[in-house]
Design a protein around this motif. Structure first.
Motif, short mmCIF file in Angstrom:
data_model
loop_
_atom_site.label_atom_id
_atom_site.label_comp_id
_atom_site.label_asym_id
_atom_site.label_seq_id
_atom_site.Cartn_x
_atom_site.Cartn_y
_atom_site.Cartn_z
N THR A 34 -14.23 -13.03 9.38
CA THR A 34 -15.04 -11.81 9.49
C THR A 34 -14.15 -10.59 9.75
N ARG A 35 -13.12 -10.78 10.56
CA ARG A 35 -12.18 -9.68 10.80
C ARG A 35 -11.48 -9.29 9.50
N VAL A 36 -11.08 -10.28 8.70
CA VAL A 36 -10.41 -9.98 7.43
C VAL A 36 -11.36 -9.22 6.50
N GLU A 37 -12.60 -9.67 6.40
CA GLU A 37 -13.57 -8.96 5.55
C GLU A 37 -13.76 -7.53 6.05
N ASP A 38 -13.92 -7.37 7.35
CA ASP A 38 -14.09 -6.04 7.95
C ASP A 38 -12.89 -5.16 7.65
N ASP A 39 -11.70 -5.67 7.91
CA ASP A 39 -10.46 -4.92 7.72
C ASP A 39 -10.24 -4.53 6.26
N HIS A 40 -10.38 -5.49 5.37
CA HIS A 40 -10.05 -5.23 3.97
C HIS A 40 -11.08 -4.35 3.27
N VAL A 41 -12.35 -4.57 3.56
CA VAL A 41 -13.37 -3.72 2.94
C VAL A 41 -13.27 -2.29 3.49
N ALA A 42 -13.07 -2.16 4.78
CA ALA A 42 -12.89 -0.82 5.35
C ALA A 42 -11.67 -0.14 4.74
N GLY A 43 -10.62 -0.93 4.51
CA GLY A 43 -9.40 -0.37 3.91
C GLY A 43 -9.63 0.21 2.53
N VAL A 44 -10.33 -0.51 1.66
CA VAL A 44 -10.56 0.02 0.31
C VAL A 44 -11.66 1.08 0.29
N ALA A 45 -12.57 1.00 1.25
CA ALA A 45 -13.66 2.00 1.31
C ALA A 45 -13.22 3.28 2.00
N GLY A 46 -12.10 3.23 2.71
CA GLY A 46 -11.63 4.40 3.44
C GLY A 46 -12.48 4.71 4.67
N THR A 47 -12.99 3.65 5.30
CA THR A 47 -13.84 3.81 6.48
C THR A 47 -13.21 3.10 7.68
N ASP A 48 -13.78 3.34 8.84
CA ASP A 48 -13.35 2.63 10.04
C ASP A 48 -13.91 1.21 10.01
N GLN A 49 -13.17 0.30 10.61
CA GLN A 49 -13.67 -1.06 10.74
C GLN A 49 -14.82 -1.09 11.74
#
Length: 169
Positions: free
Chosen positions: A50-65
């Motif tokens: 879940t941390r990986v999904e949060d981190d990686h999606v936030a990274g490509v979306a340009g949002t905070d985790q």
């Protein structure tokens, strides 16, 4: 939405279903149990994916985790760095991830909802956009999101394996 985003959304949904299935009905102690001192627990595996999904999606979306932005780090109260997502954890760090199943699934559900919302907003052009030039070839949005699904599916499968062994003891 596109056919590709439909597939990604479906894959993320399957991970969510499996997260719930693997955590359901287990106690805090069962979630933290390890088959070996160097093995990962169900709690650690679900937290990490879940941390990986949060981190990686936030990274490509340009949002905070959501981990930090929505206060999940405080709710989990783990003795880990606030940006930690589990890569390279020692046996002591793995052992420190002891949490209730309801907390694990609530965090996963929040991350899943945000990931699906983001994925559904993408176009074919978005999916073709390069998001990481540190690799050869450079990583596109589609490749990064497939990597997230792949990592999550592997870890939830590992958690299901651990659960199966624990149920037979």
């Amino acid at each position: 939405m596109t056919a590709a985003t439909d597939v990604l959304t479906d894959a993320l949904g399957r991970v969510r279903e499996n997260v719930h299935a693997v955590v359901e009905g287990l106690s805090r102690d069962q979630l933290a149990e390890r088959l070996d001192p160097d093995a990962n627990s169900i709690a650690w595996l679900v937290w990490h994916l879940t941390r990986v999904e949060d981190d990686h999606v936030a990274g490509v979306a340009g949002t905070d985790q959501l981990w930090q932005a929505d206060g999940w780090a405080g709710r989990f109260a783990l003795p880990l760095d606030g940006n930690d997502h589990g890569f390279g954890h020692s046996r002591e760090q793995v052992a420190a991830v002891v949490v209730d199943g309801d907390l694990l699934t609530a965090y996963h559900d929040a991350v899943h909802a945000r990931a699906v919302e983001y994925v559904e907003s993408l176009t074919d052009d978005d999916l073709a956009r390069v998001v990481d030039r540190r690799w050869d070839p450079p990583v596109t949005m589609a490749v990064r999101l497939v990597s997230v699904v792949d990592d999550c599916a592997q870890h939830v499968g590992q958690a299901a394996f651990v659960r199966g062994i624990l149920e037979r003891r």
